[in-house]
Design a protein around this motif. Structure first.
Motif, PDB file in Angstrom:
ATOM      1  N   LEU A 200       0.842  -1.195   0.000  1.00  0.00           N
ATOM      2  CA  LEU A 200       0.000   0.000   0.000  1.00  0.00           C
ATOM      3  C   LEU A 200       0.884   1.254   0.000  1.00  0.00           C
ATOM      4  O   LEU A 200       0.583   2.236  -0.678  1.00  0.00           O
ATOM      5  N   ALA A 201       1.983   1.204   0.751  1.00  0.00           N
ATOM      6  CA  ALA A 201       2.921   2.333   0.764  1.00  0.00           C
ATOM      7  C   ALA A 201       3.523   2.541  -0.619  1.00  0.00           C
ATOM      8  O   ALA A 201       3.685   3.671  -1.077  1.00  0.00           O
TER       9      ALA A 201
ATOM     10  N   ALA B  10       4.654  12.293  10.615  1.00  0.00           N
ATOM     11  CA  ALA B  10       4.184  10.910  10.523  1.00  0.00           C
ATOM     12  C   ALA B  10       5.039   9.985  11.378  1.00  0.00           C
ATOM     13  O   ALA B  10       4.577   8.932  11.811  1.00  0.00           O
ATOM     14  N   LEU B  11       6.291  10.371  11.624  1.00  0.00           N
ATOM     15  CA  LEU B  11       7.181   9.568  12.471  1.00  0.00           C
ATOM     16  C   LEU B  11       7.107   9.994  13.933  1.00  0.00           C
ATOM     17  O   LEU B  11       7.815   9.460  14.774  1.00  0.00           O
TER      18      LEU B  11
ATOM     19  N   ARG C 282       2.253   2.849   9.488  1.00  0.00           N
ATOM     20  CA  ARG C 282       0.868   3.155   9.121  1.00  0.00           C
ATOM     21  C   ARG C 282       0.670   4.663   8.955  1.00  0.00           C
ATOM     22  O   ARG C 282      -0.010   5.115   8.038  1.00  0.00           O
ATOM     23  N   GLN C 283       1.277   5.464   9.837  1.00  0.00           N
ATOM     24  CA  GLN C 283       1.165   6.919   9.747  1.00  0.00           C
ATOM     25  C   GLN C 283       1.817   7.446   8.465  1.00  0.00           C
ATOM     26  O   GLN C 283       1.263   8.318   7.798  1.00  0.00           O
ATOM     27  N   VAL C 284       3.007   6.945   8.157  1.00  0.00           N
ATOM     28  CA  VAL C 284       3.713   7.385   6.950  1.00  0.00           C
ATOM     29  C   VAL C 284       2.883   7.054   5.712  1.00  0.00           C
ATOM     30  O   VAL C 284       2.751   7.884   4.808  1.00  0.00           O
ATOM     31  N   THR C 285       2.302   5.877   5.675  1.00  0.00           N
ATOM     32  CA  THR C 285       1.473   5.475   4.538  1.00  0.00           C
ATOM     33  C   THR C 285       0.213   6.326   4.457  1.00  0.00           C
ATOM     34  O   THR C 285      -0.185   6.762   3.377  1.00  0.00           O
TER      35      THR C 285
ATOM     36  N   ARG D 144       1.097   4.248  -2.841  1.00  0.00           N
ATOM     37  CA  ARG D 144       0.935   5.668  -2.517  1.00  0.00           C
ATOM     38  C   ARG D 144       2.238   6.458  -2.683  1.00  0.00           C
ATOM     39  O   ARG D 144       2.316   7.601  -2.259  1.00  0.00           O
ATOM     40  N   SER D 145       3.247   5.847  -3.250  1.00  0.00           N
ATOM     41  CA  SER D 145       4.542   6.494  -3.515  1.00  0.00           C
ATOM     42  C   SER D 145       5.196   7.058  -2.263  1.00  0.00           C
ATOM     43  O   SER D 145       5.660   8.194  -2.244  1.00  0.00           O
ATOM     44  N   VAL D 146       5.228   6.266  -1.217  1.00  0.00           N
ATOM     45  CA  VAL D 146       5.939   6.679  -0.009  1.00  0.00           C
ATOM     46  C   VAL D 146       7.420   6.778  -0.365  1.00  0.00           C
ATOM     47  O   VAL D 146       8.005   5.842  -0.895  1.00  0.00           O
ATOM     48  N   ASP D 147       8.013   7.947  -0.103  1.00  0.00           N
ATOM     49  CA  ASP D 147       9.394   8.203  -0.520  1.00  0.00           C
ATOM     50  C   ASP D 147      10.418   7.539   0.382  1.00  0.00           C
ATOM     51  O   ASP D 147      11.472   7.127  -0.080  1.00  0.00           O
TER      52      ASP D 147
END
Length: 184
Positions: A47-48, A91-92, A66-69, A51-54
């Protein structure tokens, strides 16, 4: 099972039909898989990725992942702004304050900024944390602004400083347990 394939269908097409029939019978709740707070932990990295989590770190807690995603879309909407940097580090669980070059006295070098970072409990102010913060910031900031310095401040000191001393007053000094010093 009745087939919709024609009589001259190939072996491959029949195998594909059976595979697809099995996958359609799986009970998967799409709304659960697409929600970063409810999806099973093994599917969270996918899922991350969607959503293009860097920035992704396997050492993060499940809640941080989960917060970062969950915040990835918001970060991408603001990407290149101080708000994106604050959101990405937020998010961290990290609180950050960006100090732009025009906000300092005297004014700093144009297109630079410094960061004051307040670390949450569980983070140490060490080189690894500094590099992690720098990676997250670089992925969220704009390209024209240059990061000056990062000031890491731990949330609370967890270790008391240890102070010791010694006095030399004679030829031989014998040190025993705390509180019992004997000089010869």
């Amino acid at each position: 099972m009745s087939s919709l394939l024609p009589a001259n269908a190939t072996k491959y097409e029949r195998a594909l039909e059976k595979t697809c029939a099995r996958s359609f019978s799986l009970h998967v709740l799409i709304d659960r898989i697409r929600n970063p707070y409810n999806c099973p932990l093994p599917t969270l990295p996918w899922l991350a990725y969607e959503r293009s989590v860097d920035e992704w770190n396997e050492a993060w807690s499940d809640e941080q992942k989960r917060q970062v995603t969950a915040r990835a879309i918001s970060v991408h909407k603001k990407k290149g702004t101080c708000g994106a940097v604050e959101e990405a580090l937020g998010a961290l669980g990290i609180t950050v304050r960006a100090i732009q070059w025009w906000e300092t006295e005297p004014k700093g070098v144009p297109a630079t900024y410094d960061l004051e970072v307040q670390l949450p409990a569980g983070y140490k102010a060490d080189e690894a944390t500094y590099q992690e913060v720098e990676r997250v910031v670089n992925s969220a900031k704009n390209c024209r602004s240059h990061l000056g310095k990062i000031s890491l401040t731990p949330a609370a000191l967890t270790q008391h400083p240890i102070v010791s001393g010694a006095v030399y007053c004679g030829e031989v000094v014998t040190i025993y347990e705390l509180g019992r010093i004997k000089a010869n």
